[in-house]
Write a protein that holds these residues in place. Sequence first.
Motif, mmCIF file in Angstrom:
data_model
loop_
_atom_site.group_PDB
_atom_site.id
_atom_site.type_symbol
_atom_site.label_atom_id
_atom_site.label_comp_id
_atom_site.label_asym_id
_atom_site.label_seq_id
_atom_site.Cartn_x
_atom_site.Cartn_y
_atom_site.Cartn_z
ATOM 1 N N MET A 123 0.853 -1.189 0.000
ATOM 2 C CA MET A 123 0.000 0.000 0.000
ATOM 3 C C MET A 123 0.881 1.228 0.000
ATOM 4 O O MET A 123 1.197 1.813 1.028
ATOM 5 N N THR A 124 1.347 1.629 -1.150
ATOM 6 C CA THR A 124 2.234 2.788 -1.249
ATOM 7 C C THR A 124 1.793 3.679 -2.389
ATOM 8 O O THR A 124 1.152 3.247 -3.341
ATOM 9 N N SER A 125 2.139 4.924 -2.274
ATOM 10 C CA SER A 125 1.893 5.889 -3.338
ATOM 11 C C SER A 125 3.147 6.019 -4.177
ATOM 12 O O SER A 125 4.250 6.022 -3.655
ATOM 13 N N VAL B 168 -3.681 2.707 9.683
ATOM 14 C CA VAL B 168 -2.916 3.066 8.488
ATOM 15 C C VAL B 168 -1.913 4.145 8.888
ATOM 16 O O VAL B 168 -2.296 5.193 9.412
ATOM 17 N N VAL C 84 1.083 6.825 7.692
ATOM 18 C CA VAL C 84 1.420 7.606 6.502
ATOM 19 C C VAL C 84 2.644 8.471 6.788
ATOM 20 O O VAL C 84 2.703 9.153 7.819
ATOM 21 N N GLU D 164 -1.308 -1.060 8.032
ATOM 22 C CA GLU D 164 -0.795 -0.828 6.684
ATOM 23 C C GLU D 164 0.064 0.431 6.715
ATOM 24 O O GLU D 164 -0.066 1.273 7.611
ATOM 25 N N TYR D 165 0.935 0.552 5.717
ATOM 26 C CA TYR D 165 1.790 1.730 5.601
ATOM 27 C C TYR D 165 1.634 2.337 4.214
ATOM 28 O O TYR D 165 1.627 1.626 3.203
ATOM 29 N N LEU D 166 1.496 3.651 4.178
ATOM 30 C CA LEU D 166 1.365 4.389 2.928
ATOM 31 C C LEU D 166 2.445 5.446 2.859
ATOM 32 O O LEU D 166 2.557 6.279 3.760
ATOM 33 N N GLN D 167 3.255 5.409 1.818
ATOM 34 C CA GLN D 167 4.221 6.479 1.618
ATOM 35 C C GLN D 167 3.542 7.564 0.798
ATOM 36 O O GLN D 167 3.264 7.391 -0.395
ATOM 37 N N ALA D 168 3.235 8.666 1.451
ATOM 38 C CA ALA D 168 2.523 9.756 0.792
ATOM 39 C C ALA D 168 2.755 11.042 1.574
ATOM 40 O O ALA D 168 3.264 11.025 2.690
ATOM 41 N N ILE E 105 -4.067 10.307 0.038
ATOM 42 C CA ILE E 105 -4.061 9.532 1.279
ATOM 43 C C ILE E 105 -5.432 8.910 1.524
ATOM 44 O O ILE E 105 -5.550 7.723 1.847
ATOM 45 N N ALA F 273 -6.250 5.946 -0.829
ATOM 46 C CA ALA F 273 -5.543 4.721 -0.468
ATOM 47 C C ALA F 273 -6.067 4.148 0.841
ATOM 48 O O ALA F 273 -6.241 2.927 0.975
#
Length: 261
Positions: free
Chosen positions: A1-3, A98, A100, A123-127, A135, A138
């Motif tokens: 789960m990444t941007s 989540v 971020v 989960e981890y989101l790079q944003a 954001i 996702a």
Amino acid sequence: MTSGTPNSRVDTSVPHSARVYDFLLGGKDNYLVDQEVAEALPPEGRVAALQNRAFMHRAVAYLAEQGTDQFLDIGTGIPTAPNLHQIVQGINPKARIVYVDNDPIVLRHAEALLISHPEGGTEYLQADVRKPGTILDAARGFLDFSRPVAVSLIGLLHFLPDDEDPRGIIRTFVDALPSGSHLVLTQGAADIDPDLGAEASDSYAKGGIRVALRTHAEALRFFDGLDLVPPGLVTASSWVAGEAPADPEPSGLYAGVARIP
């Protein structure tokens, strides 16, 4: 789960606020450029980092105890145990989180952030917070936005000057959340000790990091239209849900939790 938007390369030639914060907390995931900024800060800078972290622990524990089981943590920073998910899943193992952040070094440590209780999930989101729509899009793949979500912006807003529209960013998140959700944030104060604040801002500026300290009235506007949880918007060391400590430690941070009606 990444941007795919943020750069995945760690630039060690310029300081980053997340790595400065890591150094202030006693972490090892930082570089000389980050250390130089941190060491130029007044001693209260390290105190503020610890207070910031302690407030996060109290605030998310309070929300988990009240039944919140979904968290969107923006500006996570480098993992420092206990992390948010460890706090809330210790109360509700089914909680979902989540994380971020826009610093590629945090992505390298995402595995530590993803160690979830089997009944819940992380989960981890790079944003970047400056792109709240990315954001939210996702996060909807992991969190149920038909139920309450707590959005936390801990130690982040004072790195968003007014020309980057922090109020508009917050409003985008708030407008996407259902009633019963919460906003959790801290903000560096401009009016508690102006001289000390100016000294800290100057230290960051010399490292190329813009800082926007705000007065109590300015920080309070982030909560426009929301219901502040007692004791309201107070210093980070004073925030204990429903009450105020008799003799809180001096603090240069404002902190608050508010419910979305």
